[in-house]
Design a protein around this motif. Structure first.
Motif, PDB file in Angstrom:
ATOM      1  N   SER A 128       0.847  -1.199   0.000  1.00 39.69           N
ATOM      2  CA  SER A 128       0.000   0.000   0.000  1.00 39.69           C
ATOM      3  C   SER A 128       0.879   1.243   0.000  1.00 39.69           C
ATOM      4  O   SER A 128       2.085   1.174   0.310  1.00 39.69           O
ATOM      5  N   GLY A 129       0.237   2.373  -0.298  1.00 46.14           N
ATOM      6  CA  GLY A 129       0.960   3.633  -0.272  1.00 46.14           C
ATOM      7  C   GLY A 129       1.540   3.915   1.108  1.00 46.14           C
ATOM      8  O   GLY A 129       2.706   4.291   1.250  1.00 46.14           O
ATOM      9  N   ALA A 130       0.725   3.715   2.139  1.00 40.74           N
ATOM     10  CA  ALA A 130       1.179   4.017   3.499  1.00 40.74           C
ATOM     11  C   ALA A 130       2.390   3.155   3.872  1.00 40.74           C
ATOM     12  O   ALA A 130       3.351   3.635   4.485  1.00 40.74           O
ATOM     13  N   GLU A 131       2.334   1.894   3.493  1.00 42.43           N
ATOM     14  CA  GLU A 131       3.440   0.993   3.828  1.00 42.43           C
ATOM     15  C   GLU A 131       4.733   1.455   3.135  1.00 42.43           C
ATOM     16  O   GLU A 131       5.823   1.393   3.719  1.00 42.43           O
ATOM     17  N   ALA A 155      -0.895  17.779   4.495  1.00 43.32           N
ATOM     18  CA  ALA A 155      -0.359  16.536   3.917  1.00 43.32           C
ATOM     19  C   ALA A 155      -1.260  15.347   4.213  1.00 43.32           C
ATOM     20  O   ALA A 155      -1.933  15.296   5.247  1.00 43.32           O
ATOM     21  N   TYR A 156      -1.238  14.385   3.294  1.00 44.29           N
ATOM     22  CA  TYR A 156      -1.845  13.073   3.552  1.00 44.29           C
ATOM     23  C   TYR A 156      -0.839  12.006   3.134  1.00 44.29           C
ATOM     24  O   TYR A 156      -0.395  11.981   1.976  1.00 44.29           O
ATOM     25  N   HIS A 157      -0.495  11.132   4.069  1.00 44.94           N
ATOM     26  CA  HIS A 157       0.460  10.073   3.737  1.00 44.94           C
ATOM     27  C   HIS A 157      -0.052   8.688   4.109  1.00 44.94           C
ATOM     28  O   HIS A 157       0.668   7.717   3.893  1.00 44.94           O
ATOM     29  N   GLY A 158      -1.253   8.585   4.713  1.00 46.46           N
ATOM     30  CA  GLY A 158      -1.797   7.258   4.994  1.00 46.46           C
ATOM     31  C   GLY A 158      -2.401   7.148   6.377  1.00 46.46           C
ATOM     32  O   GLY A 158      -2.542   8.145   7.098  1.00 46.46           O
ATOM     33  N   ILE A 225       7.241  15.040   0.957  1.00 45.89           N
ATOM     34  CA  ILE A 225       6.227  15.949   0.416  1.00 45.89           C
ATOM     35  C   ILE A 225       5.539  15.347  -0.804  1.00 45.89           C
ATOM     36  O   ILE A 225       6.169  14.641  -1.597  1.00 45.89           O
ATOM     37  N   GLU A 226       4.244  15.619  -0.923  1.00 48.24           N
ATOM     38  CA  GLU A 226       3.507  15.292  -2.153  1.00 48.24           C
ATOM     39  C   GLU A 226       3.741  16.465  -3.119  1.00 48.24           C
ATOM     40  O   GLU A 226       3.410  17.603  -2.761  1.00 48.24           O
ATOM     41  N   PRO A 227       4.262  16.216  -4.306  1.00 50.04           N
ATOM     42  CA  PRO A 227       4.531  17.331  -5.236  1.00 50.04           C
ATOM     43  C   PRO A 227       3.261  18.107  -5.597  1.00 50.04           C
ATOM     44  O   PRO A 227       3.325  19.329  -5.823  1.00 50.04           O
ATOM     45  N   ALA A 258       9.782  12.285  -2.374  1.00 49.18           N
ATOM     46  CA  ALA A 258       8.543  12.694  -3.045  1.00 49.18           C
ATOM     47  C   ALA A 258       7.517  11.584  -2.871  1.00 49.18           C
ATOM     48  O   ALA A 258       7.755  10.450  -3.295  1.00 49.18           O
ATOM     49  N   ASP A 259       6.394  11.916  -2.232  1.00 54.51           N
ATOM     50  CA  ASP A 259       5.290  10.961  -2.121  1.00 54.51           C
ATOM     51  C   ASP A 259       4.423  11.141  -3.361  1.00 54.51           C
ATOM     52  O   ASP A 259       3.568  12.032  -3.417  1.00 54.51           O
ATOM     53  N   GLU A 260       4.671  10.285  -4.363  1.00 58.44           N
ATOM     54  CA  GLU A 260       3.904  10.362  -5.625  1.00 58.44           C
ATOM     55  C   GLU A 260       2.863   9.247  -5.697  1.00 58.44           C
ATOM     56  O   GLU A 260       2.527   8.756  -6.768  1.00 58.44           O
ATOM     57  N   VAL A 261       2.360   8.856  -4.519  1.00 58.15           N
ATOM     58  CA  VAL A 261       1.353   7.795  -4.481  1.00 58.15           C
ATOM     59  C   VAL A 261       0.133   8.187  -5.318  1.00 58.15           C
ATOM     60  O   VAL A 261      -0.397   7.377  -6.085  1.00 58.15           O
ATOM     61  N   GLN A 262      -0.303   9.436  -5.205  1.00 56.75           N
ATOM     62  CA  GLN A 262      -1.503   9.862  -5.947  1.00 56.75           C
ATOM     63  C   GLN A 262      -1.144  10.488  -7.298  1.00 56.75           C
ATOM     64  O   GLN A 262      -1.912  10.410  -8.252  1.00 56.75           O
ATOM     65  N   THR A 263       0.025  11.140  -7.378  1.00 64.31           N
ATOM     66  CA  THR A 263       0.370  11.923  -8.575  1.00 64.31           C
ATOM     67  C   THR A 263       1.108  11.118  -9.642  1.00 64.31           C
ATOM     68  O   THR A 263       1.241  11.592 -10.774  1.00 64.31           O
ATOM     69  N   ALA A 287       2.475   4.152  -5.790  1.00 65.78           N
ATOM     70  CA  ALA A 287       1.458   3.132  -5.487  1.00 65.78           C
ATOM     71  C   ALA A 287       0.292   3.388  -6.452  1.00 65.78           C
ATOM     72  O   ALA A 287       0.535   3.750  -7.607  1.00 65.78           O
ATOM     73  N   LYS A 288      -0.929   3.229  -6.000  1.00 67.61           N
ATOM     74  CA  LYS A 288      -2.153   3.551  -6.757  1.00 67.61           C
ATOM     75  C   LYS A 288      -2.060   3.194  -8.244  1.00 67.61           C
ATOM     76  O   LYS A 288      -2.278   2.057  -8.614  1.00 67.61           O
ATOM     77  N   GLY A 289      -1.729   4.169  -9.110  1.00 68.34           N
ATOM     78  CA  GLY A 289      -1.770   3.953 -10.561  1.00 68.34           C
ATOM     79  C   GLY A 289      -0.727   2.981 -11.076  1.00 68.34           C
ATOM     80  O   GLY A 289      -0.702   2.665 -12.261  1.00 68.34           O
TER      81      GLY A 289
HETATM   82  C1  LIG Z   1      -0.133  11.042  -1.359  1.00 71.87           C
HETATM   83  C2  LIG Z   1      -0.584   9.785  -0.703  1.00 71.87           C
HETATM   84  N1  LIG Z   1       0.263   9.108   0.077  1.00 71.87           N
HETATM   85  C3  LIG Z   1      -0.093   7.961   0.671  1.00 71.87           C
HETATM   86  C4  LIG Z   1      -1.362   7.447   0.531  1.00 71.87           C
HETATM   87  C5  LIG Z   1      -1.745   6.186   1.230  1.00 71.87           C
HETATM   88  O1  LIG Z   1      -1.903   5.166   0.279  1.00 71.87           O
HETATM   89  P1  LIG Z   1      -2.718   3.844   0.674  1.00 71.87           P
HETATM   90  O2  LIG Z   1      -4.132   4.240   0.844  1.00 71.87           O
HETATM   91  O3  LIG Z   1      -2.481   2.925  -0.497  1.00 71.87           O
HETATM   92  O4  LIG Z   1      -2.098   3.330   1.927  1.00 71.87           O
HETATM   93  C6  LIG Z   1      -2.289   8.119  -0.262  1.00 71.87           C
HETATM   94  C7  LIG Z   1      -3.669   7.622  -0.413  1.00 71.87           C
HETATM   95  O5  LIG Z   1      -4.589   8.306  -0.783  1.00 71.87           O
HETATM   96  C8  LIG Z   1      -1.888   9.322  -0.902  1.00 71.87           C
HETATM   97  O6  LIG Z   1      -2.742  10.024  -1.670  1.00 71.87           O
END
Ligand SMILES: Cc1ncc(COP(=O)(O)O)c(C=O)c1O
Length: 450
Positions: A128-131, A155-158, A225-227, A258-263, A287-289
């Motif tokens: 997962s993104g958080a992991e 910020a959102y990181h999980g 940081i999320e870009p 860079a947290d590019e989980v969403q971007t 992650a995600k995409g």
């Molecule tokens: C920027 C960002 N980081 C981390 C996460 C967490 O990812 P996950 O829900 O897969 O744990 C998200 C989820 O929305 C996110 O948008």
């Protein structure tokens, strides 16, 4: 192998929403699923593809959410389906840490090739993104032998313990779930809509002043940081902000993550959002995409940083599962073969033009922003920048009732966000925006009669 006909690309309401079968399933959900697991819409999906999600009552909904930025290549994209079917018949799991397999290595090679920068890189895969964010922090700490982590407002990181600490917004993500991990510090972001004319370099200096005074570079392992911020409201920092942070990190031996989980993966009209300003992070979290809907995440970065963790210090039972790896390779092939980076830009242009035209007629749309297929409108009380979360809720509900999946986000809950799959056609996207426009008009009427 089962081959299904493609999903018809047409919005169609067979019943009111939710229909009777969805209502039945929702009653079962309430009786069986923990109340803390909420849903945006009260309809249950049975099939999806292109820009459509079909529900159990035969309603076909326009998808402007991609399951929160996941199905960028489309749901059940043909290459992903074929690759996963092939893999599931071969083997489902051995655990990469027990008997490794080529798919994992091939995904690592692909990420090392595609992520920003041409330095020597290594990758580790997770679920997962958080992991993956947690592991980026572990790796940065192992490399620097320091502990502190700086994150940003909004910020959102999980939702794991460390990533809850890193996430800004209390309700719903953190409320009542403490105590949180220590050594996480928060700095001010660049938020152009709310910063007046503060430019990127000045906003970075403001943030770095907080970092230097309240943390100290000598204690700092990483800036994360999320870009472009996701859940925090699709906030795109002013240009110059990210490069200034990256340069400061380089000068102070701090790992820039860079947290590019969403971007990531074409979402913003570049393969990665960092590419927009040529920022090269030390570590990038994806992650995600990445895998067309299968659970997979990754940390990719400079070899000397990634290799700092001791052998067996990183991993997990399912990290880099073979099905997810097969899906990721197919998703990456789809992005490259179908020119989806370019398609994201087209989608962005189409959405932005329509939403800006609407904004010109409706001053409740305070800001239209975003890049590529990651676009948002921030809703305000007319003539002010005061957030209007009620309007966001009303417009989203009206769109849902008409069969269009839209999501809200933002620290103040006043942002409508659009993350269509890149497999969506222009007609369907246009129709989704027509419905949205009507939803704004309906919200205006109901306000007038309040
Ligand atoms: C920027 C960002 N980081 C981390 C996460 C967490 O990812 P996950 O829900 O897969 O744990 C998200 C989820 O929305 C996110 O948008």
């Amino acid at each position: 192998m089962s081959v299904r006909p493609p999903v018809v690309q047409k919005r169609h309401l067979a019943t009111e929403l939710p229909g009777p079968r969805s209502r039945e399933l929702m009653a079962r959900k309430h009786a069986a699923v923990a109340a803390g697991v909420g849903t945006t819409m009260p309809v249950f999906a049975v099939e999806a593809g292109g820009g459509i999600v079909v529900d159990v009552d035969g309603n076909s909904l326009i998808d402007l959410g991609s399951g929160i930025a996941v199905t960028t290549v489309g749901n059940s994209a043909p290459r992903v389906v074929a690759a996963v079917q092939d893999q599931v018949a071969a083997f489902t799991h051995t655990c990469f840490m027990v008997t490794p397999y080529e798919g994992y290595v091939a995904v690592a090679e692909a990420l090392n090739r595609l992520t920003p920068g041409d330095h020597d890189k290594r990758t580790a895969l997770f679920n997962s993104g958080a992991e993956a964010v947690e592991n980026a922090v572990k790796i940065a700490r192992a490399h620097t032998k320091r502990q502190a982590v700086v994150v940003f407002d909004h910020a959102y990181h999980g939702r794991t313990n460390l990533t809850m600490a890193m996430t800004a917004k209390s309700m719903p993500y953190k409320h009542g779930f403490g105590p949180f991990a220590s050594e996480v510090y928060r700095a001010p972001l660049s938020y152009p809509f709310r910063d007046g004319d503060l430019d990127g370099a000045t906003a970075a200096a403001r943030a770095l002043d907080v970092v230097e005074k309240q943390v100290g570079a000598a204690n700092l392992a990483a800036i994360v940081i999320e870009p472009v911020q996701g859940e925090g409201g699709f906030i795109e920092p002013a240009s110059g902000f990210l490069p200034a942070l990256a340069a400061w990190c380089r000068a102070n031996d701090v790992v820039f993550v860079a947290d590019e989980v969403q971007t990531g993966f074409a979402r913003t009209g570049d393969l990665f959002a960092c590419d927009h300003e040529g920022v090269v992070p030390d570590l990038i979290v994806t992650a995600k995409g990445i895998a067309g809907g299968l659970p997979l995440s990754a940390v990719t970065g400079r070899a000397e940083i990634m290799d700092a963790a001791h052998v067996a210090g990183l991993g997990g039972t399912y990290g880099g599962n073979p099905l997810a790896c097969a899906a990721a390779l197919a998703a990456i092939e789809t992005i490259e073969a179908e020119g989806l980076v370019e398609r994201a830009r087209e989608v962005g242009t189409l959405m932005t033009e329509r939403l800006r035209a609407l904004q010109a007629r409706d001053d409740r749309l305070g800001d239209v922003r975003g890049r590529g297929a990651m676009i948002a409108v921030e809703l305000v009380r007319p003539g002010t920048t005061d957030p209007d979360p009620d309007l966001a809720k009303a417009v989203a509900s009206a769109a849902h009732a008409e069969g269009v999946i839209v999501l809200t986000c933002g620290t103040y809950g006043n942002v409508l966000r659009f993350l269509p799959p890149l497999a969506i056609g222009d007609d369907l996207l246009g129709e989704g925006l027509d419905v949205l426009e009507a939803a704004f008009a309906a919200a205006a009427r109901s306000e007038a009669t309040r």
